[in-house]
Scaffold this motif. Sequence first.
Motif, PDB file in Angstrom:
ATOM      1  N   UNK A   1       0.817  -1.212   0.000  1.00  0.00           N
ATOM      2  CA  UNK A   1       0.000   0.000   0.000  1.00  0.00           C
ATOM      3  C   UNK A   1       0.853   1.265   0.000  1.00  0.00           C
ATOM      4  N   UNK A   2       1.861   1.323   0.882  1.00  0.00           N
ATOM      5  CA  UNK A   2       2.662   2.538   0.990  1.00  0.00           C
ATOM      6  C   UNK A   2       3.547   2.737  -0.233  1.00  0.00           C
ATOM      7  N   UNK A   3       4.102   1.665  -0.794  1.00  0.00           N
ATOM      8  CA  UNK A   3       4.869   1.819  -2.034  1.00  0.00           C
ATOM      9  C   UNK A   3       3.987   2.386  -3.139  1.00  0.00           C
ATOM     10  N   UNK A   4       2.793   1.789  -3.306  1.00  0.00           N
ATOM     11  CA  UNK A   4       1.895   2.242  -4.363  1.00  0.00           C
ATOM     12  C   UNK A   4       1.503   3.695  -4.204  1.00  0.00           C
ATOM     13  N   UNK A   5       1.124   4.084  -2.961  1.00  0.00           N
ATOM     14  CA  UNK A   5       0.655   5.447  -2.716  1.00  0.00           C
ATOM     15  C   UNK A   5       1.778   6.473  -2.834  1.00  0.00           C
TER      16      UNK A   5
ATOM     17  N   UNK B   1       7.627   9.973   4.370  1.00  0.00           N
ATOM     18  CA  UNK B   1       8.099  11.356   4.190  1.00  0.00           C
ATOM     19  C   UNK B   1       8.428  12.075   5.487  1.00  0.00           C
ATOM     20  N   UNK B   2       7.606  11.892   6.537  1.00  0.00           N
ATOM     21  CA  UNK B   2       7.859  12.621   7.781  1.00  0.00           C
ATOM     22  C   UNK B   2       8.983  12.016   8.599  1.00  0.00           C
ATOM     23  N   UNK B   3       9.544  10.887   8.142  1.00  0.00           N
ATOM     24  CA  UNK B   3      10.665  10.260   8.855  1.00  0.00           C
ATOM     25  C   UNK B   3      11.982  10.451   8.114  1.00  0.00           C
ATOM     26  N   UNK B   4      11.959  11.117   6.974  1.00  0.00           N
ATOM     27  CA  UNK B   4      13.179  11.317   6.198  1.00  0.00           C
ATOM     28  C   UNK B   4      14.072  12.352   6.879  1.00  0.00           C
TER      29      UNK B   4
ATOM     30  N   UNK C   1       3.233   6.972  -6.388  1.00  0.00           N
ATOM     31  CA  UNK C   1       2.264   7.659  -7.260  1.00  0.00           C
ATOM     32  C   UNK C   1       2.222   9.150  -6.913  1.00  0.00           C
ATOM     33  N   UNK C   2       2.171   9.464  -5.608  1.00  0.00           N
ATOM     34  CA  UNK C   2       2.094  10.867  -5.186  1.00  0.00           C
ATOM     35  C   UNK C   2       3.351  11.650  -5.556  1.00  0.00           C
ATOM     36  N   UNK C   3       4.520  11.033  -5.388  1.00  0.00           N
ATOM     37  CA  UNK C   3       5.770  11.771  -5.537  1.00  0.00           C
ATOM     38  C   UNK C   3       6.357  11.705  -6.943  1.00  0.00           C
ATOM     39  N   UNK C   4       6.061  10.629  -7.710  1.00  0.00           N
ATOM     40  CA  UNK C   4       6.695  10.469  -9.021  1.00  0.00           C
ATOM     41  C   UNK C   4       5.703  10.146 -10.143  1.00  0.00           C
TER      42      UNK C   4
END
Length: 339
Positions: free
Chosen positions: A189-193, A267-270, A196-199
Amino acid sequence: MHATDPAAASPPEATPDATPDAPSVLPGQVTALRRFSRFYTRHLGVLKEHLLDSRFTLPESRVLWELAHHDGLSAAALARELDLDPGYLSRLLAGLKARGLLRGQAAPHDARQTLLRLSAAGRKAFAPLDRRSEQQTVALLARLAPVQRQRLVDATHTVAALLGAPDEPAPGACVLRPHRCGDMGWVISRHGALYHEEYGWGTAFEALVARLCVRFIERFDPAREACWIAERDGRPLGCVFLVQARDDADDQALPGIAQLRMLIVEPDARGLGVGDLLVGECTRFARAAGYRSIRLWTNSVLHAARRLYTRHGYRLSATAPHAEFGVELVGEVWELDLS
């Protein structure tokens, strides 16, 4: 309480009366803590000759756990970590070595010092023990309502903080754990989302991640493969997989080569070091499992990931354009030599 604790080391006459400002320890408090200790050791079955119906005693299991999570410890460091008599630990280690579960290697900075690592057989033997421990804990928590579970977990943090547990992660710390039931759904789920959102990558990428997750579960070899979930206070922050590399044409294993896959950080853990933690764990595991190199496939637009791989010693070895995920990309193969 450890013998190095100042209160434990003081003679009886130097305790409460010697420090008038300190309140006396009440007999009822002593009784309650000892009662809890008896209850919990019985509840976990640690008084049995072998832990969790395995072939290992509790001290042997702790040694295996430490080496599975802290690769390359010296015997002296292990004795300090476990607070064990060096002579007793030496006998434990000799028994595990005789069973082919441990191997020693001269320290690069001092050839007189031997660093201990689990062998492939040791990791394979530890995996079911670790899994049973996880299952036991899940069963214990499953009996409680969600609010009660959190109260119990919060209480463990309180106990550890008050008694000064050196290896207890503070609330809010990032920790790594092996995968468990339900994690693959989150990974997909997180890979897909995120991609898609970022690239702008399409569902073909999510489908690829799903296939890789299914393949990982079906072929999982705990001695040579692993998945780590980075989490903070129970919330996943990222993940990475290390698997046996295979030929794309015939799916045959490539001897001595591991493949790093599906690294992701929320993203918030980068910027918090989560990626470094995950990639570093892959390197440690691969060395212990006997791989000669690690390979990975990424794309040129993933600039942060490419910087991370470079930091850990990976080198770009091949590139090829593709449009598998609905956009024009340049795929890249990176490799890390472990020899």
